[in-house]
Design a protein around this motif. Structure first.
Motif, PDB file in Angstrom:
ATOM      1  N   GLY A  54      -2.156  33.100   4.066  1.00 30.95           N
ATOM      2  CA  GLY A  54      -1.104  32.143   4.352  1.00 30.95           C
ATOM      3  C   GLY A  54      -1.264  31.487   5.710  1.00 30.95           C
ATOM      4  O   GLY A  54      -2.186  31.776   6.472  1.00 30.95           O
ATOM      5  N   SER A  55      -0.342  30.636   6.004  1.00 35.00           N
ATOM      6  CA  SER A  55      -0.339  29.872   7.250  1.00 35.00           C
ATOM      7  C   SER A  55      -0.119  30.780   8.460  1.00 35.00           C
ATOM      8  O   SER A  55       0.641  31.747   8.399  1.00 35.00           O
ATOM      9  CB  SER A  55       0.785  28.833   7.183  1.00 35.00           C
ATOM     10  OG  SER A  55       0.828  28.082   8.351  1.00 35.00           O
ATOM     11  N   GLY A  56      -0.824  30.463   9.550  1.00 35.50           N
ATOM     12  CA  GLY A  56      -0.609  31.155  10.812  1.00 35.50           C
ATOM     13  C   GLY A  56      -1.259  32.516  10.930  1.00 35.50           C
ATOM     14  O   GLY A  56      -0.998  33.239  11.893  1.00 35.50           O
ATOM     15  N   THR A 104      -5.099  30.341  10.832  1.00 35.99           N
ATOM     16  CA  THR A 104      -5.641  29.723   9.623  1.00 35.99           C
ATOM     17  C   THR A 104      -5.264  28.245   9.544  1.00 35.99           C
ATOM     18  O   THR A 104      -4.152  27.858   9.873  1.00 35.99           O
ATOM     19  CB  THR A 104      -5.117  30.430   8.362  1.00 35.99           C
ATOM     20  OG1 THR A 104      -3.693  30.527   8.437  1.00 35.99           O
ATOM     21  CG2 THR A 104      -5.719  31.813   8.206  1.00 35.99           C
ATOM     22  N   SER A 105      -6.230  27.431   9.085  1.00 34.13           N
ATOM     23  CA  SER A 105      -5.938  26.011   8.861  1.00 34.13           C
ATOM     24  C   SER A 105      -6.214  25.603   7.409  1.00 34.13           C
ATOM     25  O   SER A 105      -5.578  24.692   6.901  1.00 34.13           O
ATOM     26  CB  SER A 105      -6.746  25.127   9.811  1.00 34.13           C
ATOM     27  OG  SER A 105      -8.126  25.218   9.551  1.00 34.13           O
ATOM     28  N   SER A 106      -7.169  26.277   6.737  1.00 34.45           N
ATOM     29  CA  SER A 106      -7.436  25.988   5.319  1.00 34.45           C
ATOM     30  C   SER A 106      -8.192  27.152   4.703  1.00 34.45           C
ATOM     31  O   SER A 106      -8.786  27.973   5.401  1.00 34.45           O
ATOM     32  CB  SER A 106      -8.240  24.698   5.161  1.00 34.45           C
ATOM     33  OG  SER A 106      -9.549  24.856   5.673  1.00 34.45           O
ATOM     34  N   LYS A 123      -6.709  24.963  -0.278  1.00 34.26           N
ATOM     35  CA  LYS A 123      -5.367  24.756   0.253  1.00 34.26           C
ATOM     36  C   LYS A 123      -5.421  24.569   1.759  1.00 34.26           C
ATOM     37  O   LYS A 123      -6.203  25.208   2.461  1.00 34.26           O
ATOM     38  CB  LYS A 123      -4.420  25.890  -0.111  1.00 34.26           C
ATOM     39  CG  LYS A 123      -4.792  27.274   0.426  1.00 34.26           C
ATOM     40  CD  LYS A 123      -3.797  28.315  -0.062  1.00 34.26           C
ATOM     41  CE  LYS A 123      -4.234  29.734   0.252  1.00 34.26           C
ATOM     42  NZ  LYS A 123      -3.307  30.735  -0.271  1.00 34.26           N
ATOM     43  N   GLY A 124      -4.591  23.664   2.243  1.00 28.47           N
ATOM     44  CA  GLY A 124      -4.389  23.488   3.680  1.00 28.47           C
ATOM     45  C   GLY A 124      -3.255  24.398   4.106  1.00 28.47           C
ATOM     46  O   GLY A 124      -2.303  24.605   3.377  1.00 28.47           O
ATOM     47  N   LEU A 125      -3.382  24.962   5.289  1.00 23.02           N
ATOM     48  CA  LEU A 125      -2.361  25.921   5.761  1.00 23.02           C
ATOM     49  C   LEU A 125      -1.714  25.442   7.035  1.00 23.02           C
ATOM     50  O   LEU A 125      -2.248  24.759   7.821  1.00 23.02           O
ATOM     51  CB  LEU A 125      -3.009  27.298   5.979  1.00 23.02           C
ATOM     52  CG  LEU A 125      -3.696  27.865   4.743  1.00 23.02           C
ATOM     53  CD1 LEU A 125      -4.555  29.060   5.123  1.00 23.02           C
ATOM     54  CD2 LEU A 125      -2.673  28.261   3.722  1.00 23.02           C
TER      55      LEU A 125
END
Length: 125
Positions: A54-56, A104-106, A123-125
Motif C-alpha cells: 500500500g501507499s506510504g 512506495t510510489s508504484s 498501481k500508483g501509490l
C-alpha cells in the motif's frame, strides 16, 4: 550363516535409508499451508504481495510482505523474480522521497508463460 545375516541386515538398512531420503526429498518439494509468503506449490506468492502493498510503505515493510530479500535493488526500486513450473512471475516496487522518507510510489506484477505475458497488474501509490 552370519555372513548372510549381515548382508540381509545391510539390505534392510539400505532400504530404510533410501526410503527416508525419498521422504525428505518429497517433503522438501511439498507446499506450505502457513502464511509465509509461499503458495501451495512452494513458489513465492508475488501477486498476493502485490495486493498487500500500500501507499506510504518503507522498503523494510515491502520486504516483510514478500517474505524474502529482493533479487534486484536500487535506491528507488525493489524487484523479485520467480521462475517456477514453466512460468515467470515478477514484482517491482518503486519508491519516492516524501518528507525525507523513502516510501512506495508504484507497484507492478506480471506472470508470463511460454514467453507471453498472460496477466499483469499496475498501481500508483
Amino acid at each position: 550363516m552370519k555372513q548372510g545375516h549381515k548382508s540381509a541386515g545391510r539390505r534392510a538398512f539400505a532400504q530404510w535409508a533410501l526410503a527416508g531420503a525419498a521422504a525428505l526429498v518429497l517433503s522438501a518439494c511439498g507446499g506450505s499451508d502457513s502464511d509465509d509468503g509461499l503458495d501451495r506449490q512452494g513458489v513465492l506468492n508475488l501477486e498476493g504481495a502485490y495486493n498487500a502493498i500500500g501507499s506510504g510503505m518503507s522498503k523494510a515493510q515491502v520486504i516483510g510482505i514478500v517474505g524474502e530479500p529482493p533479487h534486484q535493488e536500487s535506491d528507488f526500486m525493489l524487484g523479485w523474480s520467480d521462475y517456477s513450473y514453466g512460468s515467470t512471475q515478477g514484482l517491482t516496487v518503486r519508491f519516492r522521497t516524501v518528507g525525507g522518507q523513502l516510501v512506495t510510489s508504484s507497484a507492478s506484477w506480471f506472470v508470463q508463460a511460454n514467453g507471453t505475458v498472460s496477466r499483469s497488474l499496475n498501481k500508483g501509490l
